[in-house]
Enzyme design. Structure first.
Site, short mmCIF file in Angstrom:
data_model
loop_
_atom_site.label_atom_id
_atom_site.label_comp_id
_atom_site.label_asym_id
_atom_site.label_seq_id
_atom_site.Cartn_x
_atom_site.Cartn_y
_atom_site.Cartn_z
CG HIS A 1 -1.83 1.14 1.35
ND1 HIS A 1 -2.69 1.51 0.34
CD2 HIS A 1 -2.04 2.04 2.38
CE1 HIS A 1 -3.40 2.56 0.73
NE2 HIS A 1 -3.02 2.90 1.95
CG ASP B 1 -3.95 5.62 4.43
OD1 ASP B 1 -4.04 5.12 3.29
OD2 ASP B 1 -4.33 5.04 5.47
CB CYS C 1 -3.03 3.23 -2.78
SG CYS C 1 -1.96 1.84 -3.19
#
Length: 206
Positions: free
Chosen positions: A54, A71, A122
Site C-alpha cells: 500500500h 493515506d 493508492c
C-alpha cells in the site's frame, strides 16, 4: 498489480513535483534529509522484497514545521499498524526533522477515505496529493483546486455500499486529473487503468 515505482516517479515529474520529490521508498524510508527544504516522497507500507502492499505520501513543509501524511484510506495509526505493520513515528524520529531547533514538528494526517476498498489506485492518489502539496504546501489536504476534486468519507464507512458511488467518482476524477496533466499517464492510460481499477483487489486478487 497497482502502480510501479517507475510509473509513480514518471507521473509525479509530469505533475511538476520533481524539484521537491525525493523518490519512492519501501517501509525503510530514511526520512527527510533536509529540515530547511520543501520535500516529499511516496512510501510503501511493506519491504521492497515483498513487491509492495500500500502506498502513502509524505510531505515536509519547513515553513510551518509540518509533516503531512496522506493515506488514501485514511486509516488511523492503530489500523495502519494492525493491517500493514507500518509505523511512521520511528521514521519521524530518525529524520532530520528531529533536528529542528525546538524539536517540535506538527504531524497532519489524512483521516478520510477517498479510495474504494478494492481499488488498486493508492499510488495514483498519492501522486495527486503530492501535486496539491507542492502547489499549496500550507493546505495540501483540502481547500485547494486539486484535492477539492475528491470527496472524502469517514473511514468507518469504507466498506459501506452507501459510499461506493462517491468513491467510484473519486477514482474517475483521479483518472481525468492525471489524463489532463500527465503525458505519461495519457500514453499508458489503458494499461494503468486496468492495473489500478476500482475492483482490482476484489476477492483478494491483485
Amino acid at each position: 498489480m497497482g502502480s510501479s515505482e517507475q510509473e509513480l516517479t514518471a507521473i509525479v515529474r509530469d505533475l511538476g513535483c520533481g524539484p521537491y520529490f525525493l523518490g519512492t521508498f519501501d517501509k525503510r524510508f530514511p526520512g527527510f534529509v533536509s529540515r530547511d527544504r520543501l520535500s516529499c516522497a511516496i512510501v510503501n507500507t511493506a519491504g521492497r522484497e515483498t513487491g509492495g502492499v500500500h502506498w502513502l505520501a509524505f510531505g515536509w513543509n519547513p515553513k510551518s514545521h509540518t509533516c503531512y501524511l496522506f493515506d488514501p484510506f485514511g486509516f488511523s495509526d492503530q489500523r495502519l499498524k494492525q493491517i500493514y505493520q507500518f509505523e511512521y513515528e520511528s521514521l519521524l524520529r530518525r529524520s532530520a526533522l528531529a533536528a529542528t531547533k525546538d524539536r517540535c514538528v506538527t504531524l497532519e494526517k489524512s483521516t478520510q477515505t477517498v479510495q474504494g476498498p478494492f481499488s488498486a489506485a493508492c499510488g495514483l492518489f498519492c501522486c495527486m496529493f503530492l501535486h496539491a502539496f507542492t502547489h499549496w504546501p500550507d493546505h495540501p489536504m483540502d481547500k485547494n483546486p486539486t484535492m477539492d476534486l475528491l470527496t472524502g468519507v469517514p473511514n468507518c464507512m469504507l466498506q459501506s455500499p452507501q459510499v461506493v458511488g462517491t468513491l467510484q467518482r473519486n477514482q474517475n476524477e483521479l483518472y481525468k486529473f492525471l489524463n489532463n496533466l500527465s503525458p505519461y499517464f495519457r500514453h499508458n492510460r489503458e494499461r494503468i487503468e486496468k492495473a489500478t481499477s476500482f475492483t482490482k483487489m476484489q476477492n483478494g486478487l491483485k
